[in-house]
Design an enzyme around this catalytic site. Structure first.
Site, PDB file in Angstrom:
ATOM      1  CG  ASN A 148      64.096 131.776 -58.108  1.00 36.38           C
ATOM      2  OD1 ASN A 148      64.690 131.491 -59.138  1.00 36.38           O
ATOM      3  ND2 ASN A 148      64.652 131.579 -56.927  1.00 36.38           N
ATOM      4  NE  ARG A 175      64.892 135.978 -57.673  1.00 35.07           N
ATOM      5  CZ  ARG A 175      65.393 135.345 -58.731  1.00 35.07           C
ATOM      6  NH1 ARG A 175      64.982 135.674 -59.951  1.00 35.07           N
ATOM      7  NH2 ARG A 175      66.265 134.377 -58.599  1.00 35.07           N
TER       8      ARG A 175
END
Ligand code: ADP
Length: 451
Positions: free
Chosen positions: A290, A292
């Site tokens: 991910n 983020r």
């Protein structure tokens, strides 16, 4: 450092980012949809611009309107939060084209990791184990059948562009394979605008363990240890903790090394999370990265004392990482409960409506990251996460008892929440012993849903 940061998000994560901005002397400004005019993130920001109707496509997913708002508000950078446009490479590129610093990795890193079949290739090339499966995406039923012969059943068909627990389907035998492949491709095209799928062996009782990393523009990389997220429903996390009760020091070393190898392989910059599943024999396999901030990042903040969102701001502003690996120290244990407006007695039906009374827990070792307040109307348009309760303890048992105490104090009226289910999970002997896997919650508490 930046002067003004636009937060292109809503709810608890927008509030979390506002807090980080304030603490480093940056002015936080936000966008909101017509449905969110009375929300906490709008109230706490310096300035706010309404960007359209409640439907995400017309507001929080509308790149043009967000860029226009950023310019109008005089922002010099944009923080995307999680969800919405956070992993949209076009958005990151568009920010750069308009002279706005995107607080996150490069568009290329977002793109590569956003296509999970590509991410698997990166991991393999970096010498990190992946779940046995197809080499890349599968083109047709014949190719899928050949892979299935190799890896066996049950297996998973995964959408390469999928995420948030969506776009994954279990296949139990040869007969199911071809129709499932067609359906999966069609669904993926509709949901993610990309029909590509790949296959993975379906591990029976894995645990979900992920590694938080930070990287600056100057090639400095550190990991902040792991989080475990094995209490899940339909592949979505409900309770998380850090550290993982399943790791030995050797396994932790191997997994954090693997995470850093993947991050280095793509020249990653900013905060990111490398996700693995871990089988009963202690083998771990990369599943995705991910690119983020993640929902469960506060766990790591509590056990390391490092503010990950402030690190994101500093890295994006071009500062070198102020810490080296040796500076990262781990202390105690943290647990997080995601408080969602859903009714666990009725298939987790979302429960929009006005919050008539609200009092968050507090006291020693309790942190609440919330996006709501009394009088706020929970919207049907957005995910149902209202708040996160995170507790810290000297050990796991203290964190667990604190969580039970905090959940007792939590008063939310007007909407149903999953708090009662979380209390039952926290008291279950298997959870107390730290002995759970990603399908345990469904098997133990939601037998109608177990697959
Ligand atoms: P998403 O991007 O949608 O979150 P992931 O690939 O991260 O999808 O997987 C989400 C969850 O699905 C994992 O946490 C795990 O519970 C389950 N899962 C994923 N891959 C496998 C696998 N090969 N075998 C068993 N469970 C898996």
């Amino acid at each position: 450092m930046f002067r003004r940061v636009l937060i292109a998000n809503r709810g608890e994560i927008a509030v979390r980012i506002i807090r980080a901005c304030r603490e480093v002397g940056v002015e936080p400004v936000v966008v909101y949809s017509e449905a969110d005019a009375d929300s906490l993130h709008v109230e706490l920001a310096d300035e706010a611009v309404c960007i359209g109707p409640p439907q995400p496509l017309q507001s929080y997913l509308n790149i043009e309107r967000i860029i226009e708002a950023a310019r109008r508000l005089g922002a010099d950078a944009v923080h995307p939060g999680y969800g919405f446009l956070a992993e949209n490479a076009d958005f990151a590129r568009s920010c750069a084209e308009h002279g706005l610093t995107f607080i996150g990795p490069s568009p290329e890193a977002i793109r590569v990791m956003g296509l999970k079949a590509e991410a698997r290739r990166v991991a393999m090339a970096a010498g990190v184990p992946v779940v046995p499966g197809s080499e890349g995406t599968v083109r047709d039923a014949a190719e899928a059948a050949a892979v299935a012969r190799e890896i066996g059943y049950p297996l998973l068909i995964k959408a390469s562009a999928g995420g948030a627990g969506r776009g994954i389907r279990v296949v139990r035998d040869d007969e199911e394979l071809a129709p499932a492949l067609t359906a999966a491709g069609r669904e993926a095209a509709a949901a993610f605008g990309n029909a590509e799928v790949y296959l993975e062996r379906y591990l029976e009782e894995p645990r979900h363990v992920e590694v938080q990393i930070l990287a600056d523009r100057y090639g400095n990389f550190v990991h902040l240890g792991e989080r475990e997220c094995s209490v899940q429903r339909r592949r979505q996390k409900i309770i998380e903790e850090a550290p993982s009760p399943a790791l030995t020091p050797q396994l932790r070393q191997a997994m954090t090394d693997a995470a850093l190898r993947i991050a280095r392989a793509i020249g990653y910059v900013n905060a990111g999370t490398v996700e693995f599943i871990l089988d009963r024999e202690g083998n771990f396999y990369f599943i995705e990265m991910n690119t983020r901030i993640q929902v469960e990042h506060p766990l790591t903040e509590l056990i390391t004392g490092i503010d990950i969102v402030k690190m994101q701001l500093a890295i994006a502003a071009g500062e070198p990482l102020p810490i080296r690996q040796d500076d990262v120290e781990f202390r105690g244990w943290a647990l997080e409960c995601r408080i969602t407006a859903e009714d666990p007695d009725h298939s987790f039906l979302p429960w929009p409506g006005a919050i008539t009374a609200y009092r968050a827990p507090s006291g020693p070792g309790v942190r609440v990251d919330e996006g709501i307040q009394s009088g706020y109307k929970v919207q049907p348009w957005y995910d149902s996460l209202l708040a996160k309760v995170i507790t810290w303890g000297m050990d796991r048992e203290e964190a667990r008892r604190r969580m039970l105490r905090a959940l007792r104090e939590f008063r939310i009226e007007g909407v149903r929440t999953i708090i009662k289910l979380q209390q039952r999970i926290l008291e279950h002997p298997r959870f107390v012993a730290g002995n759970v896997h990603t399908r345990w919650l469904e098997e133990e508490f939601l037998p109608g849903e177990a697959r």
